[in-house]
Design a protein around this motif. Structure first.
Motif, PDB file in Angstrom:
ATOM      1  N   THR A 200       5.447   0.803  -4.467  1.00  0.00           N
ATOM      2  CA  THR A 200       4.328  -0.139  -4.436  1.00  0.00           C
ATOM      3  C   THR A 200       4.449  -1.026  -5.678  1.00  0.00           C
ATOM      4  OG1 THR A 200       2.953   1.463  -5.606  1.00  0.00           O
ATOM      5  CG2 THR A 200       2.849   1.486  -3.195  1.00  0.00           C
TER       6      THR A 200
ATOM      7  N   ALA B 184       5.435   5.628  -6.747  1.00  0.00           N
ATOM      8  CA  ALA B 184       4.051   5.288  -6.423  1.00  0.00           C
ATOM      9  C   ALA B 184       3.138   5.914  -7.464  1.00  0.00           C
ATOM     10  CB  ALA B 184       3.694   5.774  -5.026  1.00  0.00           C
ATOM     11  N   GLN B 185       1.910   5.444  -7.501  1.00  0.00           N
ATOM     12  CA  GLN B 185       0.966   5.904  -8.514  1.00  0.00           C
ATOM     13  C   GLN B 185       0.680   7.395  -8.389  1.00  0.00           C
ATOM     14  OE1 GLN B 185       0.013   4.077 -10.951  1.00  0.00           O
ATOM     15  NE2 GLN B 185       0.758   2.109 -10.226  1.00  0.00           N
ATOM     16  N   LYS B 186       0.727   7.929  -7.179  1.00  0.00           N
ATOM     17  CA  LYS B 186       0.286   9.306  -6.969  1.00  0.00           C
ATOM     18  C   LYS B 186       1.321  10.349  -7.399  1.00  0.00           C
ATOM     19  CE  LYS B 186       1.822  10.104  -2.206  1.00  0.00           C
ATOM     20  NZ  LYS B 186       1.389  10.450  -0.864  1.00  0.00           N
TER      21      LYS B 186
ATOM     22  N   SER C 263      -2.166  10.883   2.270  1.00  0.00           N
ATOM     23  CA  SER C 263      -0.867  11.257   2.849  1.00  0.00           C
ATOM     24  C   SER C 263      -0.975  12.521   3.691  1.00  0.00           C
ATOM     25  CB  SER C 263       0.161  11.466   1.734  1.00  0.00           C
ATOM     26  OG  SER C 263       0.369  10.263   1.034  1.00  0.00           O
TER      27      SER C 263
ATOM     28  N   THR D 249       0.842  -1.199   0.000  1.00  0.00           N
ATOM     29  CA  THR D 249       0.000   0.000   0.000  1.00  0.00           C
ATOM     30  C   THR D 249       0.875   1.246   0.000  1.00  0.00           C
ATOM     31  OG1 THR D 249      -0.086   0.222   2.415  1.00  0.00           O
ATOM     32  CG2 THR D 249      -1.737  -1.221   1.380  1.00  0.00           C
ATOM     33  N   GLU D 250       0.296   2.354  -0.478  1.00  0.00           N
ATOM     34  CA  GLU D 250       1.062   3.597  -0.510  1.00  0.00           C
ATOM     35  C   GLU D 250       1.368   4.094   0.898  1.00  0.00           C
ATOM     36  OE1 GLU D 250      -0.354   6.601  -3.129  1.00  0.00           O
ATOM     37  OE2 GLU D 250       0.061   5.402  -4.910  1.00  0.00           O
TER      38      GLU D 250
ATOM     39  N   GLY E  88      -4.246   9.283  -3.204  1.00  0.00           N
ATOM     40  CA  GLY E  88      -2.992   9.115  -2.469  1.00  0.00           C
ATOM     41  C   GLY E  88      -2.539  10.375  -1.765  1.00  0.00           C
TER      42      GLY E  88
ATOM     43  N   GLU F 230       5.079   4.736   1.990  1.00  0.00           N
ATOM     44  CA  GLU F 230       5.513   6.056   2.431  1.00  0.00           C
ATOM     45  C   GLU F 230       6.154   6.001   3.814  1.00  0.00           C
ATOM     46  OE1 GLU F 230       3.838  10.546   1.666  1.00  0.00           O
ATOM     47  OE2 GLU F 230       2.519   8.827   1.365  1.00  0.00           O
TER      48      GLU F 230
END
Length: 681
Positions: free
Chosen positions: A370, A344-346, A520, A318-319, A516, A323
């Protein structure tokens, strides 16, 4: 149909066209022999013939008699009514759906056998759409001589088809080799006897503890263990980078740490260091309870790799967890002059392009990410070590994908879901096992309280008191949206209610549907103390480390598995303050729910809790379908058949030494076509 090769595709059998082939494929049946290992769910006893005069409504029975008449009764929808008799009474058979030729088949004077549920009708007893067969005389009727099996099916396939095809496979059973030598059977029956006993039982229905079932479970477990070991042996002959160094970077970090690693951490780090100093790829699983210090071990392994001139990739599911690792590694590596990054995707496209370029050039020595690390454009200059955290979220094939980013890099996989050692050595026969069985000093026990949600107001007051004394609080809800059917308090609803009940507190909300960046931002605010009460879904199960959080409330705790509850509880108790976890349930509480919450109240040992979780939920739900192929066992059950595992391990070692061809044949029989094991053949 004699002479069918068990290895032949099922389309060899009569009546299996493209549509049936597709449906059988959905059941995992591709070859004729796969039919033999498609076992019944239950049985019916159709052998005993009851006199018609003794029948009672709602009985499910077999009868035999003679057809007295067959006529089509007109109406809105025509129906076929057949009257049969024996020397004790009469019974009607009623068919609402029938083809024109059925009346001719069921003609007067023929002997008939039929099976179905007896119902009361206005003119006596009847069966609706029974199973039947007819013959010129009762002697010629081919009535069942064994229990009738019922198989797992799928839409478009019926029991009659499955029984017919499995029957054809059984007719060719002599062509199926028994791959288990007699000395390894330990008194279990041979393969042919076991299969006939299960598909065509003559006596009582064979349950999962019957020797015939145990024989097949043993062979399946053996095949899975061999598959993983064969994967491992292929890796062992590959040449890996030798990551041997003086350990100066690790010593420099130790000098800066405000604590000493535990004895368990030092032991495991030494095992990893010895593995990476060899020219064969390390393949090690690190198990450790919540808070046992797995991250520090991962940092130590990374520093040995980086000192040897290689890069390290750490993948998290998971992000939020990624993180968390990013921050931990940056905090420890930056003072040593080591550049780290993350994927990461974000990430924005510009940031992502820069990270990819710096990875490819070797400027970034350590990257955390991820699933984004799998992507094709991710390239390393010199990848020497792959670390996978919470590895039960990833399959064997995904581990292979990430390894493919380097030249046979070393592999360390970590999990905070401890499982019994025997099971671990079976599930992960391709990996060496290290266990962190010691918690760092200063980790205080967490008080666990079980309470009904009817006392919700008391719990809210406890939250207010905790925050007013300077602590922070988690409030965990299993679902995002309200679900009346499950009566679960939704996170969004709880967020509104708690914000209104505690207006003096700063309340935040985090769940899996947030983007995301939003997720965060909320977590950063909680870590910084700007949010005092964090309402969350189980997205915070792993990876969140806020030492000032000393109280956790888990709503509908009875709905969660023990290991998940233990993971969640591990988010508190990370600081010096006394911590507590309130397990709030919605009454009435089932016996299973009562047992689960009692275990949480009584134990904080992750291995004890995992054992109980396995017993209560079974291996499929406990392990997760993607952990390994073992989560999708066809016949064996890890909790039920655990006593076979030592024998499986011994047999696997013996077979690999004496009969390599048998090893491959067993793997092909049970795992052919499975992605996880595609590299074996």
């Amino acid at each position: 149909m004699p002479g069918i090769d068990p290895q032949a595709p099922v389309s060899t059998l009569k009546g299996i066209g493209p549509a049936a082939l597709l449906r059988l494929g959905n059941l995992g049946i591709a070859r004729v022999q796969d039919l033999l290992f498609h076992l019944p769910l239950r049985y019916q006893d159709r052998r005993r013939i009851l006199p018609i005069g003794s029948l009672q409504p709602e009985q499910e029975v077999a009868v035999r008699g003679q057809i007295e008449l067959a006529e089509v009764v007109p109406g809105k929808r025509n129906m076929l009514v057949v009257r049969i008799s024996d020397n004790t009474g009469f019974l009607s058979l009623r068919f609402f759906h029938f083809h024109p030729g059925l009346k001719a088949q069921l003609r007067r004077g023929l002997a008939i056998w039929c099976f179905g549920e007896v119902r009361r009708a206005f003119n006596g007893l009847e069966m609706i759409h029974p199973e039947w067969q007819v013959a010129a005389s009762p002697i010629a009727l081919n009535t069942p001589t064994h229990l009738t099996p019922f198989y797992p099916a799928t839409e478009g396939l019926n029991q009659a088809q499955l029984r017919r095809w499995i029957g054809e496979a059984l007719d060719n059973l002599s062509a199926l080799p028994d791959l288990l030598p007699e000395p390894l059977r330990q008194g279990l029956p041979d393969l042919h006897t076991a299969l006939r006993t299960i598909h065509q039982p003559q006596g009582e229905p064979p349950d999962p503890f019957h020797p015939a079932h145990r024989r097949l479970a043993f062979e399946e477990l053996l095949a899975h263990r061999l598959a993983l070991q064969l994967l491992r042996s292929r890796r062992v002959i590959e040449e890996a980078p030798v990551l041997a160094g003086a350990g100066r970077l690790w010593e420099d970090l130790l000098a800066q740490l405000p604590f000493q690693p535990t004895g368990a951490q030092q032991r495991v780090i030494a095992e990893i260091r010895a593995d990476m100093a060899r020219a064969t790829p390390m393949q090690r699983l690190l198990q450790g309870d919540v808070g046992a210090g797995k991250t520090l071990v991962a940092v130590a392994a990374s520093l040995y790799a980086i000192e040897a001139g290689y890069q390290v990739a750490l993948m998290a599911p998971t992000e939020i967890l990624a993180e968390q690792h990013r921050e931990s590694f940056a905090r420890w590596l930056a003072p040593l002059g080591i550049d780290s990054g993350w994927l990461a995707q974000k990430q924005g496209s510009a940031e992502r392009r820069e990270t990819l370029a710096r990875l490819a050039s070797g400027e970034i020595r350590m990257v955390v990410g991820t699933h984004a690390l799998f992507q094709e454009e991710v390239r390393f200059q010199r990848l020497g070590l792959v670390i996978i955290d919470e590895q039960h979220r990833f399959g064997v094939d995904q581990r292979m994908q990430l390894r493919g980013k380097g030249e046979n890099p070393h592999l360390l996989v970590m999990t905070a879901t401890p499982i019994p050692r025997t099971l671990a050595m079976t599930l992960h026969a391709d990996l060496d096992l290290s266990v962190l069985d010691e918690l760092p000093p200063g980790r205080s026990p967490i008080d666990s309280v079980v309470i009904s949600d009817q006392r919700r107001e008391e719990v809210i007051e406890r939250v207010r008191h905790a925050v007013l004394t300077g602590r922070q609080v988690y409030w965990v809800c299993p679902l995002i949206d309200e679900s009346e059917a499950l009566q679960l308090q939704a996170a969004e609803q709880s967020y509104v209610e708690l914000s209104e009940a505690l207006p003096e507190l700063r309340v935040g909300l985090v769940h899996g549907r947030l983007k995301g960046a939003e997720k965060s931002a909320v977590m950063e605010a909680f870590k910084a103390g700007e949010i005092q009460l964090l309402v969350a879904t189980t997205v915070i199960e792993v990876g969140v480390d806020v030492p000032n959080a000393s109280l956790m409330i888990i709503e509908n705790a009875e709905r969660l598995g023990l290991s998940q509850l233990h993971q969640l509880r591990g988010r508190v108790g990370r600081g010096s303050a006394k911590s507590a976890c309130v397990l709030m349930y919605h009454p009435p509480l089932s016996q299973k729910g009562r047992d689960r919450l009692a275990i949480m109240r009584e134990s904080q040992d992750g291995f004890v809790i995992a054992r109980k979780d396995l017993e209560l939920r079974g291996p499929g739900e406990f392990l997760g379908v993607r952990q390994t192929g073992l989560a999708n066992l066809r016949i064996a059950d890890l909790s039920r058949d655990e006593d076979l595992l030592d024998q499986v391990a011994e047999s696997a070692a013996a077979l690999r030494q004496t009969s390599p061809a048998l090893c491959h044949a067993l793997v092909d029989r049970w795992l052919a076509g499975r992605l996880d094991y595609g590299d074996i053949a």
